[in-house]
Motif scaffolding. Structure first.
Motif, short mmCIF file in Angstrom:
data_model
loop_
_atom_site.label_atom_id
_atom_site.label_comp_id
_atom_site.label_asym_id
_atom_site.label_seq_id
_atom_site.Cartn_x
_atom_site.Cartn_y
_atom_site.Cartn_z
N SER A 152 0.81 -1.22 0.00
CA SER A 152 0.00 0.00 0.00
C SER A 152 0.85 1.27 0.00
O SER A 152 0.43 2.30 -0.52
N HIS A 153 2.04 1.19 0.61
CA HIS A 153 2.91 2.37 0.73
C HIS A 153 4.35 2.01 0.37
O HIS A 153 5.22 1.91 1.23
N PRO A 154 4.60 1.78 -0.92
CA PRO A 154 5.93 1.31 -1.36
C PRO A 154 7.05 2.32 -1.13
O PRO A 154 8.23 1.94 -1.22
N ASP A 159 11.03 2.73 -5.82
CA ASP A 159 10.51 2.59 -4.45
C ASP A 159 11.11 1.35 -3.81
O ASP A 159 11.92 0.62 -4.42
N PHE A 160 10.70 1.06 -2.57
CA PHE A 160 11.30 -0.04 -1.83
C PHE A 160 10.88 -1.40 -2.36
O PHE A 160 11.61 -2.38 -2.20
N ASP A 172 21.21 -0.89 2.26
CA ASP A 172 21.49 -1.08 0.83
C ASP A 172 20.27 -0.73 -0.01
O ASP A 172 20.39 -0.11 -1.09
N MET A 173 19.10 -1.10 0.47
CA MET A 173 17.87 -0.82 -0.27
C MET A 173 17.58 0.68 -0.31
O MET A 173 17.11 1.20 -1.33
N LYS A 174 17.87 1.36 0.78
CA LYS A 174 17.70 2.82 0.78
C LYS A 174 18.59 3.46 -0.27
O LYS A 174 18.18 4.40 -0.97
N ALA A 175 19.80 2.93 -0.39
CA ALA A 175 20.72 3.46 -1.39
C ALA A 175 20.20 3.18 -2.80
O ALA A 175 20.29 4.03 -3.70
N GLN A 176 19.65 1.97 -2.99
CA GLN A 176 19.13 1.61 -4.31
C GLN A 176 17.94 2.47 -4.73
O GLN A 176 17.75 2.77 -5.91
N THR A 177 17.10 2.86 -3.76
CA THR A 177 15.95 3.71 -4.12
C THR A 177 16.42 5.05 -4.69
O THR A 177 15.71 5.66 -5.51
N ILE A 178 17.61 5.48 -4.26
CA ILE A 178 18.17 6.74 -4.79
C ILE A 178 18.87 6.48 -6.12
O ILE A 178 18.64 7.19 -7.11
N ASN A 231 9.56 1.90 6.74
CA ASN A 231 9.23 1.22 8.00
C ASN A 231 8.84 -0.25 7.85
O ASN A 231 9.31 -1.10 8.61
N PRO A 232 7.99 -0.61 6.86
CA PRO A 232 7.59 -2.02 6.76
C PRO A 232 8.73 -2.93 6.28
O PRO A 232 8.67 -4.14 6.51
#
Length: 760
Positions: A535-537, A570-571, A559-565, A541-542
């Motif tokens: 619902s909130h990609p 999105d996550f 690592d995922m936060k870096a990939q979103t940039i 937090n999830p």
């Protein structure tokens, strides 16, 4: 009224499956039902004492006379069959010739327990002792029956008082103490009165002060308190530097933090491992006087706990800190290493009175044996039929073998029940007598209100909650108070549906402070995280709760936060870019974004099934979901499915989850302001309490008795099953006038069978 209209269709309760009643109840609350005769709004009344029926919503309007209709479920049940218009015809939606149609499960009416012996009023025997103090007590309104008098006046030598439920054990203990101080002129400083809670110790003192000739100066000279408070004072007196109060780790988060640090060193993931359960396991070992070098782990879980136990003890040794369990273990070790000091305490104390003796553990028992070795003047009061704390080290064998350990002991049975009506006492007697390891005794009620114990048969947990709340509302309308009611359950997880139904009612209710929201349970929260991510990609937090179920470390989140940039995504999409050392795992991660995105368009029930099967959540639970927990992870999944099936969209379900989670915190905060409220509590926490009306949830195999006890029984160990029967006995004997045992037809989405304990 047996019929109502919904969407211009007439439905008849005689042809409605029990599975559909809860949805009809909800539709009535939403104003979607009307009377076939007058057209006014109606609601479905779904209670315990009467079968389901429709009634006008507006008060004061008499129900119309609606003739019975000869209809079938398929013809008049829009709940089962949803229709659509196509080319001028009305045809069922999404119905195929191969799809199995739901079976018609009839509503099962409540039944009374039959076969109890007839009530006969027990004539109280006169007091068999001539003593001026007992005359003064009687004039103060304090009277004892024959058995109670015998227990109160047997002073010297070991004494076992078997105090059945509601038999007045507190009165016996306090009158016995007052009798020792007055008639026998025993030095109060030579008497030790031990209770299991500070509240009980306070109540004992208050009761004593209400008796004639009892003064604060006299009562305060008694050594009274809990095991911990009494023996901690001994340690403080002899070793004040070692047992300084500032060295006590009194908060659970302090102790858990130590375990988590040790867990990282052996590769335990904080989100995967149940550290709270590990802390409980360590406490169980300690209270059983089992130390790290003496334990042989039985499985992988205990191996991890044992490693943490060793690190935990090493930390305390290095820092000089200690916990509550160490107060008793420390005193035990101190006495063993200092026999001269032990001898001084043995000489000081002549008499020992121990309350709730069935709950005693090994270290407590050893301490009492140490101190009473000289005089053997030990009076223990308890009920082996109420021994229900094995999970924290309590051992009923100490009360069962008291006569062996204290030769020549006098045994007195208190068998008059002053709390519950005859039907409740008789039903409880018939149930508990099936236990083999117990002192035989039959409780006798002092009154009979004529109300039999009721079995009621809801379809599932949702209907169970609706029926109970309706019954409470009916009784309050008739003059009862909210505080007259208690709803008891085996584990906190079982309270989800009843909590939600009470939260949407106008009834005041309270729950225990340590009762977390069902939706914050580890497995449940992790499963819900997929719905939240769908619902909130864009929210991070999830993701943390999703990673553990994908067997990924929490460090992957960075690592995922870096990939979103880097990838401008999105996550959900970032999962496809996660690199691991396993090609098969990376292939699976690449397939996840499409599946996770599709969840938000499904019904919650369908989405949970996809998470469980297609994403592989069931594999995660099978490997890691059961560690140290009385409730299996797979059980949490089934409970969540039951909760989700009445919602039509994922956002609607998540909104409900968040609201109920917030409600749990709010209810706990408001609890101290409620003095007249329905009580929600586990059976364990209800021990020692009493209520006018008691409802027991889930009296079916797998719940009461619990699955773990049934598994132990299959492997030849009968003690867990006997403790489960004692647990139901405790629940039943909390009730004074009304006892209602719920026997759901389904539990966690599967067919349920009445508890084997109810086969009288």
């Amino acid at each position: 009224m047996q019929a109502a209209k919904i969407k211009n269709e007439i439905i008849n309760l005689t042809n409605i499956s029990a599975e559909q009643l809860q949805e009809l109840y909800v539709q009535g609350k939403r104003g979607e039902l009307s009377c076939p005769s007058c057209g006014l709004p109606v609601k479905l009344l779904l209670g315990i004492s009467h079968p389901p029926h429709f009634s006008h919503v507006s008060p004061g309007i008499a129900d119309c006379s609606v003739p019975a209709l000869d209809v079938t479920i398929e013809q008049y049940n829009p709940i089962l069959i949803d229709y659509k218009e196509e080319n001028g015809f009305k045809i069922p939606k999404s119905r195929t010739i191969t799809k199995e149609q739901p079976a018609h499960v009839p509503f099962k009416r409540s039944t009374s327990i039959t076969g109890n012996p007839e009530f006969t009023k027990v004539k109280q025997s006169p007091l068999l002792i001539e003593d001026p103090y007992f005359d003064k007590l009687y004039n103060h309104g304090v009277s004892l029956d024959k058995e109670q008098t015998a227990a109160a006046t047997t002073i010297d030598g070991p004494l076992l008082v078997l105090s059945g439920a509601g038999s007045g054990k507190t009165r016996v203990l306090t009158v016995r103490t007052a009798y020792m101080l007055t008639a026998k002129n025993i030095n109060p400083k030579s008497i030790m009165l031990v209770t299991f809670t500070a509240k009980a110790a306070k109540e004992m003192k208050e009761r004593l002060l209400s008796y004639p000739e009892m003064t604060p100066m006299l009562v305060n000279q008694l050594v009274t308190g809990t095991f911990h408070s009494i023996f901690y004072k001994i340690l403080l007196f002899h070793e004040p530097d070692k047992w300084r109060r500032d060295l006590l780790m009194k908060w659970e988060w302090e102790r858990t933090r130590i375990l988590k640090i040790a867990g990282k060193e052996i590769g335990l993931d904080e989100k995967d491992f149940a550290y709270d359960q590990a802390l409980q396991q360590i406490g169980l070992w300690k209270n059983s006087l089992l130390f790290p070098n003496e334990i042989k782990a039985k499985d992988e879980w205990e191996t991890s706990c044992l490693s943490l136990y060793k690190s935990y003890e090493e930390y305390k040794l290095q820092t000089g800190s200690y916990d509550f369990d160490d107060m008793l273990i420390g005193c035990y070790s101190f006495f063993r290493n200092n026999p001269d000091v032990l001898a001084k305490y043995q000489k000081r104390f002549d008499y020992f009175l121990i309350d709730e003796f069935q709950d005693i553990n090994k270290v407590q028992y050893e301490l009492i044996q140490f101190l009473s070795a000289r005089t053997k003047n030990v009076c223990v009061v308890g009920d082996d039929d109420q021994a229900i704390y094995a999970f924290r080290g309590s051992d009923p064998s100490f009360i069962l073998h008291f006569e062996r350990d204290f030769p020549g002991a006098t045994v007195i049975k208190l068998t008059e029940n002053y709390r519950s009506s005859h039907e409740i006492v008789a039903s409880a007697n018939r149930m508990i007598k099936k236990n083999q390891n117990r002192h035989p005794k039959t409780m006798k009620a002092q009154y009979n209100n004529g109300n039999p114990t009721l079995f009621f048969y809801p379809y599932d947990e949702e209907t169970e909650a609706t029926m109970i709340v309706h019954d409470i509302q009916e009784r309050i309308t008739e003059g009862a108070n909210p505080s007259d009611f208690a709803i008891l359950y085996r584990t906190h997880a079982m309270s989800r549906a009843i909590f939600e139904r009470l939260a949407t009612s106008n009834l005041p209710f309270i729950i225990e402070k340590d009762a977390d929201s069902f939706y914050e349970r580890r497995i449940v929260k992790s499963m819900l995280a997929y719905l939240r991510l769908s619902s909130h990609p864009e929210e991070a937090n999830p993701v943390g709760d999703v990673l553990s179920s994908l067997f990924l470390k929490q460090s992957v989140l960075q690592d995922m936060k870096a990939q979103t940039i880097l990838q401008d995504c999105d996550f959900i999409e970032a999962l496809a870019f996660v690199k691991t050392a396993h090609p098969f795992q990376e292939r699976k991660l690449k397939s996840l974004p499409k599946i996770i995105r599709s969840l938000k368009g499904m019904t919650p029930a369908a989405a949970l099934l996809v998470i469980e099967k297609e994403i592989g959540f069931a594999d995660f639970v099978k490997k890691r979901g059961n560690e140290g927990n009385i409730e299996k992870g797979s059980d949490d999944i089934r409970d969540l499915k039951v909760a989700a099936k009445r919602f039509h969209s994922v956002p609607e379900f998540l909104e409900h989850v968040d609201h109920m989670t917030a409600m749990v915190h709010e209810v706990k905060q408001l609890a101290k302001h409620f003095h007249d409220a329905v009580q929600l509590t586990t059976i364990h926490r209800s021990k020692g309490l009493e209520y006018k009306y008691v409802y027991v949830l889930g009296a079916v195999d797998g719940s009461l008795p619990h699955d773990f006890a049934l598994e132990s029984h299959r492997q030849g160990d009968t003690e867990p099953l006997e403790e489960e029967r004692r647990l139901l006995y405790v629940a039943m004997t909390r009730a004074k006038d009304g006892l209602f045992l719920s026997i759901p037809q389904t539990r966690r989405g599967k067919t349920a069978y009445p508890s084997r304990f109810l086969r009288f």
